[in-house]
Design a protein around this motif. Structure first.
Motif, PDB file in Angstrom:
ATOM      1  N   LEU A   1       1.969   5.958 -14.404  1.00 18.51           N
ATOM      2  CA  LEU A   1       3.273   5.548 -14.611  1.00 18.51           C
ATOM      3  C   LEU A   1       4.000   5.150 -13.244  1.00 18.51           C
ATOM      4  CD1 LEU A   1       4.210   7.646 -17.745  1.00 18.51           C
ATOM      5  CD2 LEU A   1       3.793   5.302 -17.717  1.00 18.51           C
ATOM      6  N   GLY A   2       3.751   6.168 -12.276  1.00 21.11           N
ATOM      7  CA  GLY A   2       4.344   5.976 -10.963  1.00 21.11           C
ATOM      8  C   GLY A   2       3.884   4.876 -10.183  1.00 21.11           C
ATOM      9  N   LEU A   3       2.565   4.466 -10.361  1.00 19.66           N
ATOM     10  CA  LEU A   3       1.798   3.182  -9.772  1.00 19.66           C
ATOM     11  C   LEU A   3       2.758   1.977 -10.496  1.00 19.66           C
ATOM     12  CD1 LEU A   3      -0.022   1.938  -7.898  1.00 19.66           C
ATOM     13  CD2 LEU A   3      -1.526   2.229  -9.925  1.00 19.66           C
ATOM     14  N   GLN A   4       2.808   1.948 -11.714  1.00 18.84           N
ATOM     15  CA  GLN A   4       3.443   1.063 -12.467  1.00 18.84           C
ATOM     16  C   GLN A   4       4.861   0.658 -12.053  1.00 18.84           C
ATOM     17  OE1 GLN A   4       1.779  -1.474 -14.024  1.00 18.84           O
ATOM     18  NE2 GLN A   4       0.082  -0.477 -13.625  1.00 18.84           N
ATOM     19  N   ALA A   5       5.506   1.835 -11.955  1.00 20.06           N
ATOM     20  CA  ALA A   5       7.227   1.627 -11.368  1.00 20.06           C
ATOM     21  C   ALA A   5       6.979   1.203 -10.093  1.00 20.06           C
ATOM     22  CB  ALA A   5       7.415   3.244 -11.482  1.00 20.06           C
ATOM     23  N   ALA A   6       6.260   1.462  -9.201  1.00 14.99           N
ATOM     24  CA  ALA A   6       6.181   1.068  -7.836  1.00 14.99           C
ATOM     25  C   ALA A   6       6.034  -0.493  -7.764  1.00 14.99           C
ATOM     26  CB  ALA A   6       5.268   1.913  -6.808  1.00 14.99           C
ATOM     27  N   ARG A   7       5.091  -0.805  -8.589  1.00 13.62           N
ATOM     28  CA  ARG A   7       4.777  -2.466  -8.713  1.00 13.62           C
ATOM     29  C   ARG A   7       5.886  -3.194  -9.468  1.00 13.62           C
ATOM     30  NH1 ARG A   7      -1.580  -2.182 -10.155  1.00 13.62           N
ATOM     31  NH2 ARG A   7      -2.235  -1.491  -8.126  1.00 13.62           N
ATOM     32  N   ARG A   8       6.394  -2.524 -10.316  1.00 13.68           N
ATOM     33  CA  ARG A   8       7.515  -3.102 -10.964  1.00 13.68           C
ATOM     34  C   ARG A   8       8.792  -3.439 -10.004  1.00 13.68           C
ATOM     35  NH1 ARG A   8       7.821  -3.395 -16.871  1.00 13.68           N
ATOM     36  NH2 ARG A   8       5.982  -2.341 -17.608  1.00 13.68           N
ATOM     37  N   TRP A   9       9.040  -2.173  -9.058  1.00 14.06           N
ATOM     38  CA  TRP A   9      10.206  -2.138  -7.972  1.00 14.06           C
ATOM     39  C   TRP A   9       9.799  -3.384  -7.235  1.00 14.06           C
ATOM     40  CZ3 TRP A   9       9.235  -0.969  -2.786  1.00 14.06           C
ATOM     41  CH2 TRP A   9      10.351  -1.073  -2.150  1.00 14.06           C
TER      42      TRP A   9
ATOM     43  N   GLY B   1       0.845  -1.281  -0.068  1.00  8.86           N
ATOM     44  CA  GLY B   1      -0.076   0.012  -0.112  1.00  8.86           C
ATOM     45  C   GLY B   1       0.782   1.225  -0.024  1.00  8.86           C
ATOM     46  N   LEU B   2       1.895   1.333   0.840  1.00  5.32           N
ATOM     47  CA  LEU B   2       2.527   2.461   0.832  1.00  5.32           C
ATOM     48  C   LEU B   2       3.532   2.898  -0.330  1.00  5.32           C
ATOM     49  CD1 LEU B   2       4.086   2.284   4.620  1.00  5.32           C
ATOM     50  CD2 LEU B   2       2.457   3.873   3.561  1.00  5.32           C
ATOM     51  N   SER B   3       4.051   1.639  -1.072  1.00  3.60           N
ATOM     52  CA  SER B   3       4.678   1.879  -2.194  1.00  3.60           C
ATOM     53  C   SER B   3       3.714   2.275  -3.409  1.00  3.60           C
ATOM     54  CB  SER B   3       5.428   0.634  -2.650  1.00  3.60           C
ATOM     55  OG  SER B   3       4.478  -0.382  -3.078  1.00  3.60           O
ATOM     56  N   ASP B   4       2.503   1.612  -3.402  1.00  3.87           N
ATOM     57  CA  ASP B   4       1.557   2.084  -4.390  1.00  3.87           C
ATOM     58  C   ASP B   4       1.223   3.697  -4.337  1.00  3.87           C
ATOM     59  OD1 ASP B   4       1.456  -0.464  -5.797  1.00  3.87           O
ATOM     60  OD2 ASP B   4      -0.556  -0.707  -4.910  1.00  3.87           O
ATOM     61  N   ALA B   5       1.126   4.165  -3.093  1.00  2.00           N
ATOM     62  CA  ALA B   5       0.937   5.563  -2.845  1.00  2.00           C
ATOM     63  C   ALA B   5       2.081   6.378  -3.132  1.00  2.00           C
ATOM     64  CB  ALA B   5       0.349   5.591  -1.144  1.00  2.00           C
ATOM     65  N   VAL B   6       2.907   5.861  -2.652  1.00  2.00           N
ATOM     66  CA  VAL B   6       4.454   6.965  -3.053  1.00  2.00           C
ATOM     67  C   VAL B   6       4.398   6.955  -4.469  1.00  2.00           C
ATOM     68  CG1 VAL B   6       6.909   6.929  -2.828  1.00  2.00           C
ATOM     69  CG2 VAL B   6       5.332   6.502  -0.985  1.00  2.00           C
ATOM     70  N   GLY B   7       4.410   5.801  -5.244  1.00  2.00           N
ATOM     71  CA  GLY B   7       4.656   5.817  -6.671  1.00  2.00           C
ATOM     72  C   GLY B   7       3.420   6.504  -7.165  1.00  2.00           C
ATOM     73  N   PHE B   8       1.972   6.432  -6.822  1.00  2.00           N
ATOM     74  CA  PHE B   8       1.069   7.192  -7.540  1.00  2.00           C
ATOM     75  C   PHE B   8       1.264   8.611  -7.412  1.00  2.00           C
ATOM     76  CE2 PHE B   8      -3.157   9.405  -7.690  1.00  2.00           C
ATOM     77  CZ  PHE B   8      -3.329   9.139  -8.763  1.00  2.00           C
ATOM     78  N   VAL B   9       1.296   9.282  -6.055  1.00  3.49           N
ATOM     79  CA  VAL B   9       1.666  10.668  -5.861  1.00  3.49           C
ATOM     80  C   VAL B   9       2.689  11.055  -6.379  1.00  3.49           C
ATOM     81  CG1 VAL B   9       2.021  11.936  -3.891  1.00  3.49           C
ATOM     82  CG2 VAL B   9       0.163  10.239  -3.659  1.00  3.49           C
ATOM     83  N   GLY B  10       3.804  10.434  -6.526  1.00  2.00           N
ATOM     84  CA  GLY B  10       5.050  10.810  -6.911  1.00  2.00           C
ATOM     85  C   GLY B  10       5.207  11.084  -8.424  1.00  2.00           C
ATOM     86  N   GLY B  11       4.223  10.019  -9.103  1.00  2.00           N
ATOM     87  CA  GLY B  11       4.138  10.400 -10.308  1.00  2.00           C
ATOM     88  C   GLY B  11       3.078  11.431 -10.876  1.00  2.00           C
ATOM     89  N   ALA B  12       2.253  11.661 -10.004  1.00  2.00           N
ATOM     90  CA  ALA B  12       1.296  12.513 -10.522  1.00  2.00           C
ATOM     91  C   ALA B  12       1.744  13.900 -10.026  1.00  2.00           C
ATOM     92  CB  ALA B  12      -0.076  12.437  -9.303  1.00  2.00           C
ATOM     93  N   LEU B  13       2.825  14.033  -9.158  1.00  4.16           N
ATOM     94  CA  LEU B  13       3.568  15.447  -8.847  1.00  4.16           C
ATOM     95  C   LEU B  13       4.305  15.683  -9.984  1.00  4.16           C
ATOM     96  CD1 LEU B  13       4.206  15.412  -5.040  1.00  4.16           C
ATOM     97  CD2 LEU B  13       2.842  17.086  -6.391  1.00  4.16           C
ATOM     98  N   ALA B  14       5.152  14.430 -10.774  1.00  2.00           N
ATOM     99  CA  ALA B  14       6.076  14.751 -11.959  1.00  2.00           C
ATOM    100  C   ALA B  14       5.212  15.283 -12.801  1.00  2.00           C
ATOM    101  CB  ALA B  14       6.769  13.408 -12.103  1.00  2.00           C
ATOM    102  N   GLY B  15       4.070  14.541 -13.141  1.00  4.82           N
ATOM    103  CA  GLY B  15       2.911  15.122 -14.267  1.00  4.82           C
ATOM    104  C   GLY B  15       2.889  16.604 -14.115  1.00  4.82           C
ATOM    105  N   PHE B  16       2.198  17.013 -12.734  1.00  8.13           N
ATOM    106  CA  PHE B  16       1.948  18.469 -12.489  1.00  8.13           C
ATOM    107  C   PHE B  16       2.949  19.163 -12.848  1.00  8.13           C
ATOM    108  CE2 PHE B  16       2.251  21.757  -9.385  1.00  8.13           C
ATOM    109  CZ  PHE B  16       0.763  22.603  -9.741  1.00  8.13           C
ATOM    110  N   TRP B  17       4.244  18.819 -12.373  1.00  9.25           N
ATOM    111  CA  TRP B  17       5.408  19.934 -12.587  1.00  9.25           C
ATOM    112  C   TRP B  17       5.702  19.793 -13.946  1.00  9.25           C
ATOM    113  CZ3 TRP B  17       5.583  23.753  -9.801  1.00  9.25           C
ATOM    114  CH2 TRP B  17       5.504  23.662  -8.182  1.00  9.25           C
ATOM    115  N   LEU B  18       5.554  18.830 -14.723  1.00 10.71           N
ATOM    116  CA  LEU B  18       6.036  18.751 -16.188  1.00 10.71           C
ATOM    117  C   LEU B  18       5.039  19.631 -16.911  1.00 10.71           C
ATOM    118  CD1 LEU B  18       7.494  17.864 -18.673  1.00 10.71           C
ATOM    119  CD2 LEU B  18       5.946  15.923 -18.644  1.00 10.71           C
ATOM    120  N   GLY B  19       3.803  19.468 -16.606  1.00 10.14           N
ATOM    121  CA  GLY B  19       2.425  20.537 -17.226  1.00 10.14           C
ATOM    122  C   GLY B  19       3.197  22.011 -16.877  1.00 10.14           C
TER     123      GLY B  19
END
Length: 75
Positions: free
Chosen positions: A56-64, A9-27
């Motif tokens: 993408l962040g969620l998928q990265a966390a699952r692959r990790w 759960g923690l790795s999914d949450a960190v991956g999702f939020v981190g990826g969403a923030l990366a997408g936000f800052w890219l925008g």
């Protein structure tokens, strides 16, 4: 052996939020305002970037986690 639900759960949450923030800052870097008034094209692209980044962040966390599980498996 089943995964630890807390780690999963923690790795999914960190991956999702981190990826969403990366997408936000890219925008923001591209000059897109997610919170602009109305739904103009730039706002919709920014929303899509946040969603894509979160996925993408969620998928990265699952692959990790999968790679971590493979390396911890005794042969």
């Amino acid at each position: 052996m089943a995964q630890n639900p807390l780690i999963e759960g923690l790795s999914d949450a960190v991956g999702f939020v981190g990826g969403a923030l990366a997408g936000f800052w890219l925008g923001r870097l591209l000059g897109l305002d997610l919170f602009s008034e109305g739904y103009d094209t730039a706002s919709l692209i920014a929303i899509a970037l946040v969603g894509l980044g979160g996925g993408l962040g969620l998928q990265a966390a699952r692959r990790w986690r999968a790679a971590r599980a493979r390396s911890n498996t005794p042969e």
